[in-house]
Design a protein around this motif. Structure first.
Motif, PDB file in Angstrom:
ATOM      1  N   LEU A  29       0.808  -1.226   0.000  1.00 21.21           N
ATOM      2  CA  LEU A  29       0.000   0.000   0.000  1.00 21.21           C
ATOM      3  C   LEU A  29       0.839   1.274   0.000  1.00 21.21           C
ATOM      4  N   GLY A  30       2.151   1.128   0.071  1.00 18.52           N
ATOM      5  CA  GLY A  30       3.025   2.294   0.022  1.00 18.52           C
ATOM      6  C   GLY A  30       3.091   3.097   1.307  1.00 18.52           C
ATOM      7  N   LEU A  31       2.853   2.444   2.459  1.00 16.08           N
ATOM      8  CA  LEU A  31       2.985   3.165   3.724  1.00 16.08           C
ATOM      9  C   LEU A  31       4.446   3.558   3.907  1.00 16.08           C
ATOM     10  N   THR A  32       4.662   4.711   4.525  1.00 11.04           N
ATOM     11  CA  THR A  32       6.029   5.205   4.699  1.00 11.04           C
ATOM     12  C   THR A  32       6.658   4.760   6.006  1.00 11.04           C
ATOM     13  N   GLY A  33       5.838   4.472   6.989  1.00 16.34           N
ATOM     14  CA  GLY A  33       6.340   4.043   8.287  1.00 16.34           C
ATOM     15  C   GLY A  33       5.658   2.778   8.749  1.00 16.34           C
ATOM     16  N   PHE A  34       6.440   1.907   9.400  1.00 19.73           N
ATOM     17  CA  PHE A  34       5.885   0.649   9.895  1.00 19.73           C
ATOM     18  C   PHE A  34       6.814   0.084  10.959  1.00 19.73           C
ATOM     19  N   TYR A  35       6.209  -0.478  11.989  1.00 20.07           N
ATOM     20  CA  TYR A  35       6.943  -1.194  13.022  1.00 20.07           C
ATOM     21  C   TYR A  35       5.983  -2.218  13.598  1.00 20.07           C
ATOM     22  N   ALA A  36       6.419  -3.440  13.821  1.00 20.37           N
ATOM     23  CA  ALA A  36       5.564  -4.461  14.429  1.00 20.37           C
ATOM     24  C   ALA A  36       6.381  -5.287  15.404  1.00 20.37           C
ATOM     25  N   ARG A  37       5.731  -5.688  16.482  1.00 20.36           N
ATOM     26  CA  ARG A  37       6.410  -6.441  17.531  1.00 20.36           C
ATOM     27  C   ARG A  37       5.438  -7.403  18.191  1.00 20.36           C
ATOM     28  N   ASN A  38       5.911  -8.611  18.496  1.00 15.58           N
ATOM     29  CA  ASN A  38       5.147  -9.554  19.299  1.00 15.58           C
ATOM     30  C   ASN A  38       5.331  -9.191  20.762  1.00 15.58           C
ATOM     31  N   MET A  39       4.236  -9.181  21.507  1.00 13.93           N
ATOM     32  CA  MET A  39       4.289  -8.876  22.934  1.00 13.93           C
ATOM     33  C   MET A  39       3.279  -9.763  23.656  1.00 13.93           C
ATOM     34  N   THR A  40       3.274  -9.655  24.966  1.00 16.24           N
ATOM     35  CA  THR A  40       2.278 -10.330  25.795  1.00 16.24           C
ATOM     36  C   THR A  40       1.673  -9.294  26.729  1.00 16.24           C
ATOM     37  N   GLU A  41       0.354  -9.264  26.796  1.00 18.68           N
ATOM     38  CA  GLU A  41      -0.358  -8.376  27.709  1.00 18.68           C
ATOM     39  C   GLU A  41      -1.360  -9.196  28.501  1.00 18.68           C
ATOM     40  N   ASP A  42      -1.263  -9.149  29.807  1.00 13.72           N
ATOM     41  CA  ASP A  42      -2.154  -9.922  30.681  1.00 13.72           C
ATOM     42  C   ASP A  42      -2.170 -11.399  30.279  1.00 13.72           C
ATOM     43  N   SER A  43      -0.991 -11.953  30.036  1.00 14.89           N
ATOM     44  CA  SER A  43      -0.787 -13.357  29.659  1.00 14.89           C
ATOM     45  C   SER A  43      -1.374 -13.721  28.294  1.00 14.89           C
ATOM     46  N   LEU A  44      -1.788 -12.747  27.519  1.00 21.42           N
ATOM     47  CA  LEU A  44      -2.359 -12.990  26.199  1.00 21.42           C
ATOM     48  C   LEU A  44      -1.402 -12.492  25.126  1.00 21.42           C
ATOM     49  N   PRO A  45      -1.112 -13.318  24.102  1.00 16.28           N
ATOM     50  CA  PRO A  45      -0.237 -12.867  23.029  1.00 16.28           C
ATOM     51  C   PRO A  45      -0.893 -11.733  22.227  1.00 16.28           C
ATOM     52  N   VAL A  46      -0.111 -10.717  21.915  1.00 21.37           N
ATOM     53  CA  VAL A  46      -0.583  -9.613  21.090  1.00 21.37           C
ATOM     54  C   VAL A  46       0.494  -9.252  20.071  1.00 21.37           C
ATOM     55  N   VAL A  47       0.048  -8.697  18.961  1.00 20.59           N
ATOM     56  CA  VAL A  47       0.940  -8.102  17.985  1.00 20.59           C
ATOM     57  C   VAL A  47       0.621  -6.617  17.986  1.00 20.59           C
ATOM     58  N   ILE A  48       1.642  -5.803  18.191  1.00 19.39           N
ATOM     59  CA  ILE A  48       1.496  -4.349  18.174  1.00 19.39           C
ATOM     60  C   ILE A  48       2.189  -3.831  16.926  1.00 19.39           C
ATOM     61  N   ALA A  49       1.504  -2.984  16.178  1.00 15.13           N
ATOM     62  CA  ALA A  49       2.109  -2.365  14.994  1.00 15.13           C
ATOM     63  C   ALA A  49       1.824  -0.873  15.016  1.00 15.13           C
ATOM     64  N   CYS A  50       2.799  -0.089  14.584  1.00 15.58           N
ATOM     65  CA  CYS A  50       2.635   1.346  14.394  1.00 15.58           C
ATOM     66  C   CYS A  50       2.800   1.617  12.910  1.00 15.58           C
ATOM     67  N   LEU A  51       1.934   2.460  12.371  1.00 16.11           N
ATOM     68  CA  LEU A  51       1.861   2.677  10.934  1.00 16.11           C
ATOM     69  C   LEU A  51       1.854   4.164  10.629  1.00 16.11           C
TER      70      LEU A  51
END
Length: 119
Positions: free
Chosen positions: A28-50
């Motif tokens: 899609l031609g986004l200029t910024g991106f960051y993604a990370r696997n994390m855990t919050e309250d014992s639940l797996p999450v993926v956090i991304a900044c766009l």
């Protein structure tokens, strides 16, 4: 425009989610991106900044809500505004590819060792 994405569920790690998100962002031609696997309250999450223009970010949101990696089990997808820095997508892509390659090499070595033991 900047957004933060949080994907949570019982199986969002080790299913290719960050690669899936990166591919969509690059397409899609986004200029910024960051993604990370994390855990919050014992639940797996993926956090991304766009970061990108409004129309591509809107399309990215549609893709994330309607598609996911095959083995993913998602319980929630939340987009919110983001005001912090977002890494250049090219920089993130290069670092991510190097890390994935290192993981792949380790897997190949383990498979070769198992094969040698079997023989």
């Amino acid at each position: 425009m900047k957004l933060k994405l949080k994907i949570s569920g019982s199986k969002v790690h080790d299913v290719g989610y960050r690669a899936f998100l990166l591919e969509a962002a690059e397409d899609l031609g986004l200029t910024g991106f960051y993604a990370r696997n994390m855990t919050e309250d014992s639940l797996p999450v993926v956090i991304a900044c766009l970061e990108g223009d409004e129309a591509p970010l809107a399309e990215f949101q549609c893709i994330v809500r309607s598609q996911r990696p095959d083995r993913a089990d998602v319980s929630d997808i939340v987009f919110s505004e983001h005001s912090g820095l977002v890494e250049d997508i090219g920089v993130f892509s290069s670092r991510f590819q190097a890390r994935q390659l290192r993981k792949g090499i380790s897997s190949i070595i383990r498979m070769e060792e198992k094969q040698d033991r079997m023989l």
